[in-house]
Write a protein that holds these residues in place. Structure first.
Motif, mmCIF file in Angstrom:
data_model
loop_
_atom_site.group_PDB
_atom_site.id
_atom_site.type_symbol
_atom_site.label_atom_id
_atom_site.label_comp_id
_atom_site.label_asym_id
_atom_site.label_seq_id
_atom_site.Cartn_x
_atom_site.Cartn_y
_atom_site.Cartn_z
ATOM 1 N N THR A 1 0.432 24.831 -52.988
ATOM 2 C CA THR A 1 0.416 25.824 -54.841
ATOM 3 C C THR A 1 1.463 25.191 -55.405
ATOM 4 O O THR A 1 1.989 24.144 -55.287
ATOM 5 N N VAL A 2 1.242 25.127 -56.702
ATOM 6 C CA VAL A 2 2.454 24.011 -57.628
ATOM 7 C C VAL A 2 2.995 24.695 -58.519
ATOM 8 O O VAL A 2 2.802 25.423 -59.304
ATOM 9 N N GLU A 3 3.904 25.124 -58.701
ATOM 10 C CA GLU A 3 4.777 26.058 -59.783
ATOM 11 C C GLU A 3 5.790 25.433 -60.589
ATOM 12 O O GLU A 3 6.319 24.280 -60.323
ATOM 13 N N TYR A 4 5.490 25.571 -61.160
ATOM 14 C CA TYR A 4 5.876 24.534 -62.487
ATOM 15 C C TYR A 4 6.500 25.321 -63.852
ATOM 16 O O TYR A 4 5.563 27.140 -63.563
ATOM 17 N N GLU A 5 7.330 25.183 -64.671
ATOM 18 C CA GLU A 5 8.149 25.790 -66.018
ATOM 19 C C GLU A 5 8.206 24.522 -67.703
ATOM 20 O O GLU A 5 9.028 23.525 -66.752
ATOM 21 N N GLY A 6 6.977 24.514 -68.136
ATOM 22 C CA GLY A 6 7.573 23.686 -68.782
ATOM 23 C C GLY A 6 6.303 23.798 -69.888
ATOM 24 O O GLY A 6 4.856 24.824 -69.820
ATOM 25 N N ILE A 7 5.882 22.619 -70.637
ATOM 26 C CA ILE A 7 4.534 22.617 -71.511
ATOM 27 C C ILE A 7 3.384 21.844 -70.691
ATOM 28 O O ILE A 7 4.091 20.553 -70.225
ATOM 29 N N LEU A 8 2.021 22.465 -70.504
ATOM 30 C CA LEU A 8 1.286 21.717 -70.009
ATOM 31 C C LEU A 8 0.731 20.705 -71.105
ATOM 32 O O LEU A 8 0.546 21.113 -71.608
ATOM 33 N N PRO A 9 -0.142 19.491 -69.774
ATOM 34 C CA PRO A 9 -0.591 18.747 -71.513
ATOM 35 C C PRO A 9 -2.262 19.135 -72.442
ATOM 36 O O PRO A 9 -2.082 20.246 -70.854
ATOM 37 N N ASP A 10 -2.361 18.835 -72.925
ATOM 38 C CA ASP A 10 -3.487 19.175 -73.238
ATOM 39 C C ASP A 10 -4.702 19.141 -72.515
ATOM 40 O O ASP A 10 -5.718 20.026 -72.750
ATOM 41 N N LEU A 11 -5.039 18.604 -71.801
ATOM 42 C CA LEU A 11 -6.433 18.036 -71.430
ATOM 43 C C LEU A 11 -6.359 18.980 -69.549
ATOM 44 O O LEU A 11 -7.544 19.260 -69.230
ATOM 45 N N PHE A 12 -5.200 19.889 -69.553
ATOM 46 C CA PHE A 12 -5.065 20.595 -68.160
ATOM 47 C C PHE A 12 -6.216 21.768 -68.597
ATOM 48 O O PHE A 12 -5.737 22.512 -69.010
ATOM 49 N N ARG A 13 -6.547 21.983 -67.760
ATOM 50 C CA ARG A 13 -7.258 23.020 -67.728
ATOM 51 C C ARG A 13 -8.130 23.475 -65.863
ATOM 52 O O ARG A 13 -7.836 22.854 -65.326
ATOM 53 N N GLU A 14 -8.482 24.632 -65.966
ATOM 54 C CA GLU A 14 -9.463 24.691 -64.703
ATOM 55 C C GLU A 14 -9.833 23.782 -64.157
ATOM 56 O O GLU A 14 -11.274 23.815 -65.395
ATOM 57 N N GLY A 15 -10.276 23.626 -62.851
ATOM 58 C CA GLY A 15 -11.672 22.165 -62.925
ATOM 59 C C GLY A 15 -11.166 21.447 -63.369
ATOM 60 O O GLY A 15 -11.840 20.382 -62.497
#
Lengths: 164, 258
Positions: free
Chosen positions: A92-106
């Motif tokens: 599991t990864v926990e993160y606070e901030g803006i994710l990159p454009d290509l971030f998506r499930e899969g």
């Protein structure tokens, strides 16, 4: 070939082979340190013959596929948590901030952060890892059943949904 | 065996012959290079479809991939020239090392800069110290090292000799660059076209990329011809044939002025 040329040929070849061998041996010894990230199975099962596992509190990078349906966003903040997988175990990864454009499930991602317990990483940076496949949207839809909607259109559609 | 295999090349070891051969090839190479570069890039940048995930950002592939591949291609050619120059002491091969190095360095820089510009919107970072990016940066330093070493000696022949040795040793880096994405975990994606399996890119995007690849190769050849010609002139400036060449040029331009 005259003897002088032959001597030079042997000298240059030997020099290159020796140095090449030395660099090869060095890289082989450094193999684990050249890896940019741990995969989830490496993190949990350990790396190499000795099964070396990273310690809790260690700064590291983890790379894997975002598990479908595992992305949980906090409603009030930019906090997000998601699961990563490669071949077996899940991290599991926990993160606070803006994710990159290509971030998506899969999608493959690489996160840098601190290991807070055996299977959880508190990330300070999340990078998208793109695969080597390139195709137009229509082909992707036909081949993979993926209908990709750019983020800009996604928000417009959800806005419409919220304002009947 | 060696003697008979490469005997047909012997005339071109003579600087004057090679100078004129390069001069004859140059316009064809340059013309074809410009044509294929324009065709491949206009097709790729304006007419091929957008990618299903990356949208238009993927189009940097039409500059990034050819320059990266030929930064390695130029290095291999330079190393082969260096090897021939060292072992057989053929001067034009030694000068070819000097001719190719700056072109290869620029190709490498183009690959690194376009890669960073793509990495920012796609990965979320300009740079990461993964094996592929780092080994390509080492390639740039190798090129710069060859250029610097060649100029670091008051005796030019000695400088070229040392630079050639570095060029040959640096070949070790080429398989590292290519296989870095397979041997180690990297942020950089694996190979799309430079593998034995079917390319993982749609044909509508592949064709302009292949044309662009050919364009960068032709440009490399054309620029090498151009630079090799000037290297030959620099090192042979005191020879009678260069004097005659200069005198003939001078006469004809005077006639034109009159």
């Amino acid at each position: 070939m005259n003897p002088r040329r032959q001597k030079r040929l042997v000298a240059v070849t030997a020099f290159v082979l020796l140095l090449g061998g030395a660099i090869g041996a060095m890289l082989y010894a450094l193999q684990q340190n050249i890896d940019l990230f741990y995969t989830p199975s490496q993190l949990i099962e350990g790396i190499g013959k000795d099964k070396v596992k990273p310690e809790v509190g260690q700064r590291l990078r983890i790379g894997g596929m975002v598990v479908k349906g595992s992305v949980r966003r906090a409603p009030e903040s930019l906090k997000v948590s998601f699961d990563l997988v490669d071949t077996g175990p899940i991290v599991t990864v926990e993160y606070e901030g803006i994710l990159p454009d290509l971030f998506r499930e899969g999608q493959g991602i690489v996160a840098q952060g601190v290991l807070v317990d055996a299977t959880t990483i508190l990330a300070s940076e999340v990078l998208a890892k793109h695969d080597e496949e390139y195709m137009p949207p229509e082909v992707a839809e036909a081949m993979k059943g993926i209908k990709h909607v750019p983020p800009s259109q996604l928000y417009k559609e959800s806005d419409k949904g919220q304002q009947p | 065996m060696w003697g008979s295999m490469f005997r047909w090349l012997d005339p071109y070891a003579k600087p004057e012959t090679l100078y004129h051969l390069c001069g004859r090839l140059l316009p064809y190479l340059m013309g074809l290079a410009l044509f294929t570069l324009l065709l491949g890039n206009i097709w790729g940048l304006a007419f091929s479809p957008a990618d299903y995930q990356q949208g238009d950002s993927y189009r940097i592939i039409y500059i990034h991939v050819p320059s990266a591949i030929w930064s390695m291609g130029a290095y291999s050619s330079m190393a082969i020239a260096a090897f021939i120059g060292l072992v057989w002491q053929i001067r034009v091969a030694q000068w070819a090392v000097l001719a190719i190095a700056p072109i290869g360095a620029v190709y490498t820089a183009i690959a690194l800069i376009t890669g960073a510009a793509w990495g920012k919107p796609m990965w979320g970072t300009w740079w990461v110290w993964d094996a592929r990016l780092t080994s390509e940066l080492v390639l740039l330093f190798l090129y710069l090292g060859v250029i610097a070493l060649a100029g670091a000696f008051s005796e030019a022949a000695r400088g070229i000799k040392v630079a050639s040795l570095l060029a040959i040793v640096g070949v070790v880096n080429l398989p590292i660059i290519h296989f870095s994405v397979e041997w180690w975990n990297t942020l950089h994606q694996g190979a799309t076209i430079t593998k034995f399996a079917k390319p993982s890119i749609d044909p509508s995007m592949l064709w302009p990329l292949l044309i662009s690849l050919l364009g960068f190769a032709l440009l490399l050849a054309a620029l090498t011809c151009l630079r090799l010609r000037s290297q030959i002139l620099i090192f042979e400036q005191h020879r009678p044939w260069v004097r005659q060449l200069v005198d003939a040029k001078g006469d004809s331009s005077q006639k034109e002025q009159n």
